[in-house]
Design an enzyme around this catalytic site. Structure first.
Site, PDB file in Angstrom:
ATOM      1  N   GLU C  34       0.835  -1.202   0.000  1.00 51.75           N
ATOM      2  CA  GLU C  34       0.000   0.000   0.000  1.00 51.75           C
ATOM      3  C   GLU C  34       0.868   1.249   0.000  1.00 51.75           C
ATOM      4  OE1 GLU C  34      -2.317  -0.794   3.510  1.00 51.75           O
ATOM      5  OE2 GLU C  34      -2.872  -2.728   2.657  1.00 51.75           O
ATOM      6  N   GLU C  65      -4.258  -6.638   2.568  1.00 50.71           N
ATOM      7  CA  GLU C  65      -3.033  -7.294   3.026  1.00 50.71           C
ATOM      8  C   GLU C  65      -3.028  -8.786   2.712  1.00 50.71           C
ATOM      9  OE1 GLU C  65      -4.604  -4.952   4.703  1.00 50.71           O
ATOM     10  OE2 GLU C  65      -3.108  -3.460   5.254  1.00 50.71           O
ATOM     11  N   PHE C  88       2.030  -1.307   8.927  1.00 48.12           N
ATOM     12  CA  PHE C  88       2.175  -1.462  10.377  1.00 48.12           C
ATOM     13  C   PHE C  88       2.145  -2.957  10.690  1.00 48.12           C
ATOM     14  CE2 PHE C  88       0.984   2.883  10.049  1.00 48.12           C
ATOM     15  CZ  PHE C  88       1.560   3.523  11.130  1.00 48.12           C
ATOM     16  N   ASP C  90       1.077  -4.536  12.944  1.00 46.65           N
ATOM     17  CA  ASP C  90      -0.200  -5.003  13.493  1.00 46.65           C
ATOM     18  C   ASP C  90      -1.082  -5.631  12.410  1.00 46.65           C
ATOM     19  OD1 ASP C  90      -0.316  -3.064  16.245  1.00 46.65           O
ATOM     20  OD2 ASP C  90       0.846  -2.335  14.557  1.00 46.65           O
ATOM     21  N   PHE C  91      -0.851  -5.238  11.166  1.00 46.90           N
ATOM     22  CA  PHE C  91      -1.717  -5.734  10.093  1.00 46.90           C
ATOM     23  C   PHE C  91      -1.304  -7.127   9.608  1.00 46.90           C
ATOM     24  CE2 PHE C  91      -1.738  -0.972   8.727  1.00 46.90           C
ATOM     25  CZ  PHE C  91      -2.366  -0.623   9.908  1.00 46.90           C
ATOM     26  N   HIS C 134      -1.666  -0.089  16.342  1.00 40.50           N
ATOM     27  CA  HIS C 134      -0.579   0.378  15.472  1.00 40.50           C
ATOM     28  C   HIS C 134       0.761   0.349  16.191  1.00 40.50           C
ATOM     29  CE1 HIS C 134      -3.593   1.764  12.638  1.00 40.50           C
ATOM     30  NE2 HIS C 134      -2.684   2.271  11.849  1.00 40.50           N
TER      31      HIS C 134
HETATM   32  C1  LIG Z   1      -5.843  -3.082   7.520  1.00 38.26           C
HETATM   33  C2  LIG Z   1      -5.187  -1.778   7.405  1.00 38.26           C
HETATM   34  N1  LIG Z   1      -4.328  -1.554   6.406  1.00 38.26           N
HETATM   35  C3  LIG Z   1      -3.717  -0.365   6.263  1.00 38.26           C
HETATM   36  C4  LIG Z   1      -3.945   0.636   7.159  1.00 38.26           C
HETATM   37  C5  LIG Z   1      -3.223   1.976   7.037  1.00 38.26           C
HETATM   38  N2  LIG Z   1      -4.196   3.001   6.639  1.00 38.26           N
HETATM   39  C6  LIG Z   1      -4.788   3.802   7.528  1.00 38.26           C
HETATM   40  S1  LIG Z   1      -5.946   4.791   6.847  1.00 38.26           S
HETATM   41  C7  LIG Z   1      -5.641   4.134   5.307  1.00 38.26           C
HETATM   42  C8  LIG Z   1      -6.409   4.625   4.131  1.00 38.26           C
HETATM   43  C9  LIG Z   1      -7.863   4.457   4.361  1.00 38.26           C
HETATM   44  O1  LIG Z   1      -8.550   4.946   3.267  1.00 38.26           O
HETATM   45  P1  LIG Z   1     -10.113   5.018   3.364  1.00 38.26           P
HETATM   46  O2  LIG Z   1     -10.660   3.741   3.860  1.00 38.26           O
HETATM   47  O3  LIG Z   1     -10.612   5.490   2.048  1.00 38.26           O
HETATM   48  O4  LIG Z   1     -10.412   6.091   4.501  1.00 38.26           O
HETATM   49  P2  LIG Z   1     -10.052   7.642   4.485  1.00 38.26           P
HETATM   50  O5  LIG Z   1      -8.729   7.754   5.164  1.00 38.26           O
HETATM   51  O6  LIG Z   1     -10.037   8.105   3.097  1.00 38.26           O
HETATM   52  O7  LIG Z   1     -11.141   8.259   5.291  1.00 38.26           O
HETATM   53  C10 LIG Z   1      -4.661   3.169   5.358  1.00 38.26           C
HETATM   54  C11 LIG Z   1      -4.159   2.404   4.203  1.00 38.26           C
HETATM   55  C12 LIG Z   1      -4.833   0.359   8.224  1.00 38.26           C
HETATM   56  N3  LIG Z   1      -5.066   1.266   9.179  1.00 38.26           N
HETATM   57  N4  LIG Z   1      -5.447  -0.832   8.310  1.00 38.26           N
END
Ligand SMILES: Cc1ncc(C[n+]2csc(CCOP(=O)(O)OP(=O)(O)O)c2C)c(N)n1
Ligand SMILES: Cc1ncc(C[n+]2csc(CCOP(=O)(O)OP(=O)(O)O)c2C)c(N)n1
Ligand SMILES: [Mg+2]
Ligand SMILES: [Mg+2]
Lengths: 336, 331, 331, 336
Positions: C34, C65, C88, C90-91, C134
């Protein structure tokens, strides 16, 4: 609710463009799978096979129809019900039986057993005992093929039970975004173990891949000609770079979920089984067509069957006589 | 153990009886999993429950381990007490986010505002000729995670009492049953009882060596103890019953008394349960031990299919016996 | 350590350089994850790689993931050498089935027919005020699984050499980077080098006590060693660098020499890495130890958000110092 | 490829059936969220807030439009970008700020922080720092509501990034099979962190829930009246026992992915941001409608805004002055 019955009529033209030799080869493959599985059941009841096995009887047309449309170096991934895929893709019955009996001559040196047969030579990335566990692997093989420009395709076989696994949707999304040459072949035999698929599957199955932009269609899983014709078209298209595809094959397993699942009435009626066997048997359907078209007579088919039987019996005999791996084998192949 | 052992049940029956009693007692308890209703699971442990409690409380699911575990987490937070069924312990791999990032942490992250009273039943144990993806014992993973409790019953009696405690617990509990023990029989009283978590059970008293064993390894340890008795070694067999909370005190005291300890567990030996328990004993009984604590876990290999290879990977009575004999310096 | 330390890089830069060199050397290496391309990950460790290697080798994914890990497994089996990026640590919970039931077992289950040369990069480490989902350090889980190798670099030098080895390894390797160390600087030679797995590194020699530490805890241990020096205690700091394979010999020999050992790791203490290493030392150096092996891991709590609470859960220099002082009986 | 631009025109009738008081309350809620988030950014830049936070600015209409259609005891689950949901569902700003600063007076006693605010009193099951991590929890709450016959519904808010997570599909399947009263609200703000959603999302978003038999529709995420009207209809339907629903809200975040994401040009153009702010601001759109309808004049709205500002500032002040939890708190609440 999706039902397996309202499937499109067979692609009636299919088969006409194939040589008789090829058609009889397909017949032989289907018969061999059935004989193989009957032998597995026999090995189980004779207590010669450790553990259990999930028989493919009734579903032979799917594996054969699909794999005949593939090249030897195309990839497949398979499932716990994987013997049919394995044979159809070109594995040898003797080494398969040896694997099922835990012998060193087996494809996995006895370490995998029924649910893990794998064979690089025939492009078989392996059966998988995790439902849906191989959907990523198949896409990964397609990823390699695309990245390396090899023009191979990958077929991912899975039962309709795998539609319950989220991984499938993650990977279909990736496959479409990256235009991977992967074909998802869903074998809907109507049961997830002991539960009817209508109790586990909301909406329309074909709408699921379609939602990710993946072309999806269904085919009569008991008609090997229809499957082959559809697969051929799809494989060509996928090989040409058009990205992933999804094929739903409506079929039925005649036997239990595994060899030990003998009393099945609590989850499905005997009459249902009998109806499929009497009316929808893939070998019978194909036999009738071959003889109807006068491509071969019953005697010729019987002869093919006898030869297949000799081969399968000899293969089982080979496996029974084969040696178990030495104890030192246990710590080999943990790391490459 | 009960005063009068009137009745024998298999471990599977004991688990079923615990579930049935708790479901009768508390309408919030429900069962969720694959083939749990009419099929009663492939191991038939739940047979009969759907007939008594109906389809709204014994709920068949699609093959969606992560999905129905997540639903159970939410249901537990909002007034139910779900018991989810993971057919083979190997499939917990699919639920780790829901169990570890959600269930285990909700109570803490919310500063105590929400709680997650759920139970996950899962199997463990090899020797079923099911190969590497259907034979693992992954309880060490959960024992590592704060917020979870981990139960490993070794007898029908313990299984029943611990399951009832698990259902009444306010936290997420993982309850691991050895699938090779479902037919294993033992006395179970008809009167109601529960067994507290974090209380080890001395399954056999002895003086010369302590054998700490979990789940089906308790029977292996008891078998080895019998063999040891024949050569004049008196082994004490201690079953922690829960790896978290862990009854360190009982383990350490036993080791102090005998001055030798072996830890037997069917998880992979490396970074597994034997490491924690051995380390707890090595520290707690440091000045009393006559020999290093010996660990016997599953061999560090994916479980092979071929029978004698598979058997070689699992701790055996013979292996425990020989280790104990060597430690006690008898030949 | 290199003879002439000409150049300083941060740990993040060292990892990037290792990846870039391997990608130049071997066209089969690609990066999947990602926000790995233009964004170069949120930690910017991969910045610049997409510009050099293009979008076909530095591949942004959806937030999937499990999905992209599965694709990497299949790609590794069929001729590529993917490096997947888990933002992270954690994932990793979401990838356990693909890593543990697939990647780790393919080679064995197929009797050696297929192999899975892939690397998973993941982060670990708390203290970023990111709370319980996290901040985890879950490397003990992977270390428990046969078929996987687990790497925990503690310096830029080690990170580079170990990453190159990881990419060239024929097996699935999990490479954990402490996200608080990406800016940590250290010497990295310009000449090419690799570091073999399973070889511990003595980061500081000493005579009175052995401190085994992993990842960022190596700096904590070195800090404590400096404090100890001031009160006349000479601490040896040993970094195993890979938890599997584990260089037991070096750990044991150091403990034998000093007769005291502390193990420091940022994973949860219970059933974690400290248990295995402590147990290995307690057994291997049994007759030489003057005190029980002391374990210092993260507190057995989900990592809290509030800064001083979070800090209290992580092993600190002070804590290691005090434990060592107590063990060496100086006050 | 799904695009956020071809969204249906606003449900123009919406709002007319609402009392002015209610409409002004919605206005106040939206303004409060914006002021709250601006204050968060300020606390961050003043280094008073530990860690990071993901601001909801630009998306206010979604949380307010949906939550206004819910009862206080209905459930929500939220995301890393959760402050708006939390406030809209009825949480108090002072305890929220306290949580963001890690203070004992916070909703989670300082142990959760920005990404984990939870509040049983307002039905908030918690924000979640795992993308897609709460889709099962929301369905589980709906499962309880159905099982216990309470008539509550559960709303699961998530960003379009969560469409990448397989769990969503597993759970939508379950929700449909079991007719759970859960509403999936997808906030498509067009970015998964630093990647445009078109690079991560194959096919049509609405086709995904539809494939599982879940009624799905989209709404202009900048028009609070349209969102409210749509939500009200959906909530009524779901509450009446018709099973799950899915609502796609097309919106935009004005600020960075988190407070530290300041230089954004490498993944999106400033002009794009400016266009949304100038033309599609949810507060401005609602203001124009209110004043256009003469339900209130600008002075009245300014007064509401000033009052909200006083409240938010006081709440932040409260949090700044509040105490940190004692060190012994660290080992509390691990087990219930
Ligand atoms: C399972 C997981 N993978 C990656 C992340 C890291 N991460 C946090 S927010 C995000 C993007 C989320 O995008 P979206 O769902 O569109 O929400 P937005 O931030 O746009 O509100 C990512 C990849 C995470 N928190 N959880
Ligand atoms: C992840 C996972 N969950 C559960 C199982 C147990 N299991 C084995 S086969 C099966 C049913 C599979 O049904 P389907 O996919 O339709 O394949 P079929 O057996 O009908 O060919 C189940 C639930 C498993 N192997 N993997
Ligand atoms: Mg099926
Ligand atoms: Mg988004």
């Amino acid at each position: 609710m999706t039902t397996a019955t309202n499937q499109p009529k067979s692609n009636s033209g299919a088969g006409s463009e194939l040589s008789t030799e090829r058609l009889l080869h397909m017949y032989k493959q289907m018969v061999s799978i059935r004989l193989f599985e009957e032998q597995v059941n026999d090995l189980y009841t004779r207590a010669l096979m450790p553990g259990l096995a999930h028989l493919y009887i009734g579903e032979e047309a799917v594996a054969v129809g699909i794999c005949e449309a593939l090249n030897r170096d195309d990839y497949i991934t398979s499932t716990h019900r994987g013997h049919g895929h394995c044979l159809a893709k070109g594995a040898a019955p003797d080494r398969m039986f040896a694997e099922l009996l835990g012998k060193e001559a087996g494809y996995c040196r006895g370490k995998g057993g029924s649910m893990h047969i794998a064979d690089p030579k025939s492009g078989n990335l392996g059966a998988n005992a995790i439902v849906g566990g191989s959907v990523g692997i198949a896409a990964g093989a397609a990823f390699s093929a695309k990245h390396l420009g090899t023009k191979q395709v990958a077929v991912c076989f899975f039962g309709e039970g795998a539609l319950g696994q989220g991984l499938l949707y993650e990977v279909m999304n990736l496959a479409r975004l990256w235009d991977l040459p992967v074909i998802y072949v869903c074998e809907n035999n109507m049961y997830n173990e002991y539960t009817h698929f209508s109790e586990t599957t909301a909406g329309e199955i074909l709408a699921r891949p379609a939602a990710f932009g993946i072309p999806a269609e269904s085919v009569d899983g008991q008609d090997v000609r229809a499957i082959y014709a559809t697969a051929k078209r799809i494989v060509d298209q996928v090989r040409s770079g058009k990205g992933p595809a999804f094929l739903l094959c409506n079929t039925y397993r005649y036997k239990g979920h595994h060899v030990g699942d003998v009393n099945r009435e609590y989850y499905r009626a005997k009459t249902e089984e009998q109806r499929w066997m009497a009316e929808r048997d893939p070998i019978k359907i194909f036999t009738d067509w071959i003889t109807g078209q006068k491509l071969a007579d019953q005697a010729k088919l019987d002869e093919i069957q006898s030869r297949a039987k000799v081969e399968i019996d000899a293969a089982a005999e080979f496996a029974i006589k084969a040696d178990y791996p030495g104890l030192d084998e246990v710590e080999e192949d943990i790391y490459a | 153990m009960p005063e009068v052992a009137v009745r024998e049940l298999t471990l599977g029956e004991a688990v079923r009886e615990a579930l049935a009693e708790e479901m009768r007692r508390d309408p919030r308890v429900c069962l969720i999993g694959e083939d749990v209703a009419e099929a009663g699971t492939p191991f038939k442990v739940l047979s009969g429950l759907v007939e008594e409690f109906g389809k709204s409380r014994v709920i068949d699911t699609p093959i969606s381990e992560a999905g129905f575990t997540g639903v159970a987490v939410g249901a537990a937070m909002t007034g139910l007490r779900p018991v989810v069924d993971i057919m083979f312990g190997d499939f917990v791999t699919l639920t780790m986010d829901q169990m570890v990032n959600q269930a285990a942490k909700v109570h803490y992250m919310s500063g105590g505002a929400w709680k997650v009273p759920m139970v996950m039943r899962a199997t463990l144990g090899a020797s079923r000729r099911s190969a590497a993806q259907h034979s693992q014992s992954l309880h060490a993973w959960f024992s590592h995670i704060p917020g979870l409790k981990v139960v490993l019953p070794s007898t029908p009696y313990d299984a029943k009492g611990l399951m009832k405690t698990a259902i009444r617990d306010e936290n997420p509990v993982i309850f691991f049953e050895d699938k090779m023990m479902f037919k294993f029989k033992g006395p179970v009283p008809t009167e109601e009882y529960t067994i507290p978590f974090g209380v080890a059970d001395i399954k056999r008293e002895g003086d010369d060596i302590t054998i700490v064993a979990t789940s089906s390894m308790v029977q292996v340890a008891l078998g080895a103890a019998n063999m040891l008795e024949e050569i004049g070694i008196s082994a004490e067999v201690v079953d922690p019953r829960t790896t978290w909370p862990l009854d360190e005190k009982t383990l350490i005291e036993s080791a102090k008394k005998t001055s030798r300890a072996i830890v037997v567990d069917e998880g992979y030996e490396r970074y597994g349960v034997t490491a924690e328990i051995a380390s707890v004993i090595a520290t707690g009984a440091f000045y009393d031990l006559d020999a290093p604590v010996k660990r016997i876990g599953a061999m560090h290999v994916p479980v092979p299919f071929s029978p004698h290879l598979e058997d070689a990977t699992i701790p055996s009575e013979q292996q425990v016996f020989e280790a104990a004999r060597a430690m006690c310096k008898r030949t």
